[in-house]
Design a protein around this motif. Structure first.
Motif, PDB file in Angstrom:
ATOM      1  N   LEU A 107      10.755 -19.701 -23.618  1.00  0.00           N
ATOM      2  CA  LEU A 107       9.751 -20.617 -24.162  1.00  0.00           C
ATOM      3  C   LEU A 107       8.361 -20.017 -24.033  1.00  0.00           C
ATOM      4  O   LEU A 107       8.113 -19.152 -23.189  1.00  0.00           O
ATOM      5  N   LEU A 108       7.478 -20.483 -24.878  1.00  0.00           N
ATOM      6  CA  LEU A 108       6.069 -20.100 -24.848  1.00  0.00           C
ATOM      7  C   LEU A 108       5.244 -21.357 -24.677  1.00  0.00           C
ATOM      8  O   LEU A 108       5.408 -22.324 -25.425  1.00  0.00           O
ATOM      9  N   ALA A 109       4.357 -21.350 -23.665  1.00  0.00           N
ATOM     10  CA  ALA A 109       3.494 -22.503 -23.393  1.00  0.00           C
ATOM     11  C   ALA A 109       2.035 -22.094 -23.510  1.00  0.00           C
ATOM     12  O   ALA A 109       1.688 -20.907 -23.392  1.00  0.00           O
ATOM     13  N   ASP A 110       1.171 -23.078 -23.731  1.00  0.00           N
ATOM     14  CA  ASP A 110      -0.257 -22.778 -23.796  1.00  0.00           C
ATOM     15  C   ASP A 110      -0.879 -22.877 -22.408  1.00  0.00           C
ATOM     16  O   ASP A 110      -0.199 -23.140 -21.414  1.00  0.00           O
ATOM     17  N   GLY A 111      -2.184 -22.644 -22.341  1.00  0.00           N
ATOM     18  CA  GLY A 111      -2.871 -22.605 -21.067  1.00  0.00           C
ATOM     19  C   GLY A 111      -2.931 -23.929 -20.343  1.00  0.00           C
ATOM     20  O   GLY A 111      -3.196 -23.961 -19.134  1.00  0.00           O
ATOM     21  N   LEU A 112      -2.690 -25.016 -21.043  1.00  0.00           N
ATOM     22  CA  LEU A 112      -2.702 -26.342 -20.430  1.00  0.00           C
ATOM     23  C   LEU A 112      -1.324 -26.770 -19.944  1.00  0.00           C
ATOM     24  O   LEU A 112      -1.177 -27.847 -19.355  1.00  0.00           O
ATOM     25  N   GLY A 113      -0.323 -25.936 -20.194  1.00  0.00           N
ATOM     26  CA  GLY A 113       1.018 -26.263 -19.734  1.00  0.00           C
ATOM     27  C   GLY A 113       1.841 -27.062 -20.731  1.00  0.00           C
ATOM     28  O   GLY A 113       2.818 -27.705 -20.342  1.00  0.00           O
ATOM     29  N   PHE A 114       1.473 -27.018 -22.006  1.00  0.00           N
ATOM     30  CA  PHE A 114       2.265 -27.668 -23.054  1.00  0.00           C
ATOM     31  C   PHE A 114       3.013 -26.588 -23.831  1.00  0.00           C
ATOM     32  O   PHE A 114       2.421 -25.579 -24.213  1.00  0.00           O
ATOM     33  N   PRO A 122      16.534 -27.274 -23.474  1.00  0.00           N
ATOM     34  CA  PRO A 122      16.330 -28.664 -23.900  1.00  0.00           C
ATOM     35  C   PRO A 122      14.860 -29.077 -23.846  1.00  0.00           C
ATOM     36  O   PRO A 122      14.085 -28.549 -23.034  1.00  0.00           O
ATOM     37  N   HIS A 123      14.505 -30.006 -24.708  1.00  0.00           N
ATOM     38  CA  HIS A 123      13.110 -30.426 -24.841  1.00  0.00           C
ATOM     39  C   HIS A 123      12.489 -30.848 -23.514  1.00  0.00           C
ATOM     40  O   HIS A 123      11.397 -30.392 -23.158  1.00  0.00           O
ATOM     41  N   GLU A 124      13.169 -31.701 -22.759  1.00  0.00           N
ATOM     42  CA  GLU A 124      12.605 -32.196 -21.502  1.00  0.00           C
ATOM     43  C   GLU A 124      12.412 -31.066 -20.494  1.00  0.00           C
ATOM     44  O   GLU A 124      11.401 -31.001 -19.791  1.00  0.00           O
ATOM     45  N   THR A 125      13.390 -30.159 -20.422  1.00  0.00           N
ATOM     46  CA  THR A 125      13.291 -29.021 -19.506  1.00  0.00           C
ATOM     47  C   THR A 125      12.152 -28.097 -19.921  1.00  0.00           C
ATOM     48  O   THR A 125      11.413 -27.580 -19.073  1.00  0.00           O
ATOM     49  N   ALA A 126      11.995 -27.902 -21.217  1.00  0.00           N
ATOM     50  CA  ALA A 126      10.917 -27.051 -21.719  1.00  0.00           C
ATOM     51  C   ALA A 126       9.551 -27.620 -21.334  1.00  0.00           C
ATOM     52  O   ALA A 126       8.635 -26.884 -20.958  1.00  0.00           O
ATOM     53  N   GLU A 127       9.412 -28.936 -21.431  1.00  0.00           N
ATOM     54  CA  GLU A 127       8.150 -29.567 -21.054  1.00  0.00           C
ATOM     55  C   GLU A 127       7.844 -29.348 -19.573  1.00  0.00           C
ATOM     56  O   GLU A 127       6.705 -29.044 -19.198  1.00  0.00           O
ATOM     57  N   GLU A 128       8.863 -29.510 -18.725  1.00  0.00           N
ATOM     58  CA  GLU A 128       8.655 -29.373 -17.286  1.00  0.00           C
ATOM     59  C   GLU A 128       8.389 -27.920 -16.901  1.00  0.00           C
ATOM     60  O   GLU A 128       7.546 -27.639 -16.034  1.00  0.00           O
ATOM     61  N   LEU A 129       9.084 -26.977 -17.520  1.00  0.00           N
ATOM     62  CA  LEU A 129       8.849 -25.563 -17.237  1.00  0.00           C
ATOM     63  C   LEU A 129       7.448 -25.140 -17.688  1.00  0.00           C
ATOM     64  O   LEU A 129       6.794 -24.328 -17.029  1.00  0.00           O
ATOM     65  N   SER A 130       7.000 -25.686 -18.792  1.00  0.00           N
ATOM     66  CA  SER A 130       5.647 -25.374 -19.277  1.00  0.00           C
ATOM     67  C   SER A 130       4.599 -25.866 -18.296  1.00  0.00           C
ATOM     68  O   SER A 130       3.627 -25.156 -17.992  1.00  0.00           O
ATOM     69  N   SER A 133       4.565 -23.609 -15.301  1.00  0.00           N
ATOM     70  CA  SER A 133       3.893 -22.334 -15.536  1.00  0.00           C
ATOM     71  C   SER A 133       2.391 -22.451 -15.315  1.00  0.00           C
ATOM     72  O   SER A 133       1.762 -21.550 -14.750  1.00  0.00           O
ATOM     73  N   ALA A 134       1.805 -23.565 -15.736  1.00  0.00           N
ATOM     74  CA  ALA A 134       0.371 -23.774 -15.515  1.00  0.00           C
ATOM     75  C   ALA A 134       0.074 -23.957 -14.030  1.00  0.00           C
ATOM     76  O   ALA A 134      -0.935 -23.465 -13.523  1.00  0.00           O
ATOM     77  N   ASP A 135       0.961 -24.662 -13.315  1.00  0.00           N
ATOM     78  CA  ASP A 135       0.787 -24.838 -11.869  1.00  0.00           C
ATOM     79  C   ASP A 135       0.846 -23.499 -11.139  1.00  0.00           C
ATOM     80  O   ASP A 135       0.055 -23.231 -10.220  1.00  0.00           O
ATOM     81  N   LEU A 136       1.779 -22.649 -11.543  1.00  0.00           N
ATOM     82  CA  LEU A 136       1.911 -21.337 -10.908  1.00  0.00           C
ATOM     83  C   LEU A 136       0.689 -20.467 -11.180  1.00  0.00           C
ATOM     84  O   LEU A 136       0.278 -19.671 -10.337  1.00  0.00           O
ATOM     85  N   SER A 137       0.115 -20.624 -12.360  1.00  0.00           N
ATOM     86  CA  SER A 137      -1.095 -19.871 -12.695  1.00  0.00           C
ATOM     87  C   SER A 137      -2.248 -20.269 -11.765  1.00  0.00           C
ATOM     88  O   SER A 137      -2.989 -19.417 -11.266  1.00  0.00           O
TER      89      SER A 137
END
Length: 227
Positions: A107-114, A122-130, A133-137
């Motif tokens: 998946l590819l997420a933006d800087g805000l984690g979306f 799955p959609h829900e998992t993708a949202e949470e992983l995104s 990723s922002a939290d880890l940043s």
């Protein structure tokens, strides 16, 4: 090879060059050259006029610089120009993202984690992983002094590993000018594929500003970077 000129051929950024471009902040001269190439929608044809416009140097000096960057596989000279993928991101990204992991879960997420696009997740998992990723940043920035200072680790990538130390999920920050993106791969990442360079090219042509495109390149710094 030593006397060969690259005039008339086309410059193409490799996956390794694309990775360097989005991970060092773009302040070194090699990144500036790579970004100039990525700002074009088609591989630029090498001419003495283009080289002078970009770097203010003659073709013989440019041949040496190109040769050095080829030797570390940051760029390649090709006889047929390649082009960046055109179209809406939601249409072109799935095919680009899918080969970047052995599991085809990316998946590819933006800087805000979306998340912008995902394949195999799955959609829900993708949202949470995104969001993760922002939290880890932010965590990486908070401990930058330790990671990049005391431990001298230049990478800001994060990964989750199993009991054997093998990666299960990896988070890759991608800095495109002033914009941040996060690539998340599940399974073995395959960022050496041409699709990774295409991903960076697609993002760069859409999100990078033109502020640095016409600045003069300090070729002495390039020698330090690639030397």
């Amino acid at each position: 090879m030593a006397n060969q000129s690259y005039v008339g051929r086309y410059l193409n950024v490799t996956p390794a060059g694309a990775y360097h471009c989005v991970n060092v902040g773009g302040s070194d001269s090699a990144s500036q050259i790579l970004k100039r190439i990525l700002s074009c929608r088609e591989c630029p044809k090498i001419t003495s006029e283009l080289i002078y416009e970009w770097a203010g140097i003659d073709m013989s000096s440019a041949d040496e610089i190109i040769r050095r960057m080829e030797s570390i596989r940051w760029l390649e000279c090709v006889d047929t120009p390649k082009a960046v993928e055109e179209g809406k991101l939601e249409d072109i990204l799935p095919a680009i993202l899918e080969p970047l992991s052995s599991s085809n879960k990316v998946l590819l997420a933006d800087g805000l984690g979306f998340y912008i696009s995902s394949v195999g997740i799955p959609h829900e998992t993708a949202e949470e992983l995104s969001a993760l990723s922002a939290d880890l940043s932010m965590l990486s920035e908070r401990h930058q002094g330790l990671l990049q200072g005391n431990l001298n680790m230049s990478s800001s990538n994060w990964g989750l590993v199993d009991a054997g130390g093998f990666g299960q999920i990896a988070f890759w920050p991608l800095k495109i000018d002033c914009e941040m993106f996060y690539l998340v791969t599940m399974g073995m990442p395959t960022l050496e594929r041409a699709e990774f360079a295409q991903l960076i090219w697609v993002l760069h042509t859409r999100y990078a500003s033109n502020v640095n495109i016409h600045s003069t390149i300090d070729t002495t710094l390039l020698n330090e970077t690639t030397g």
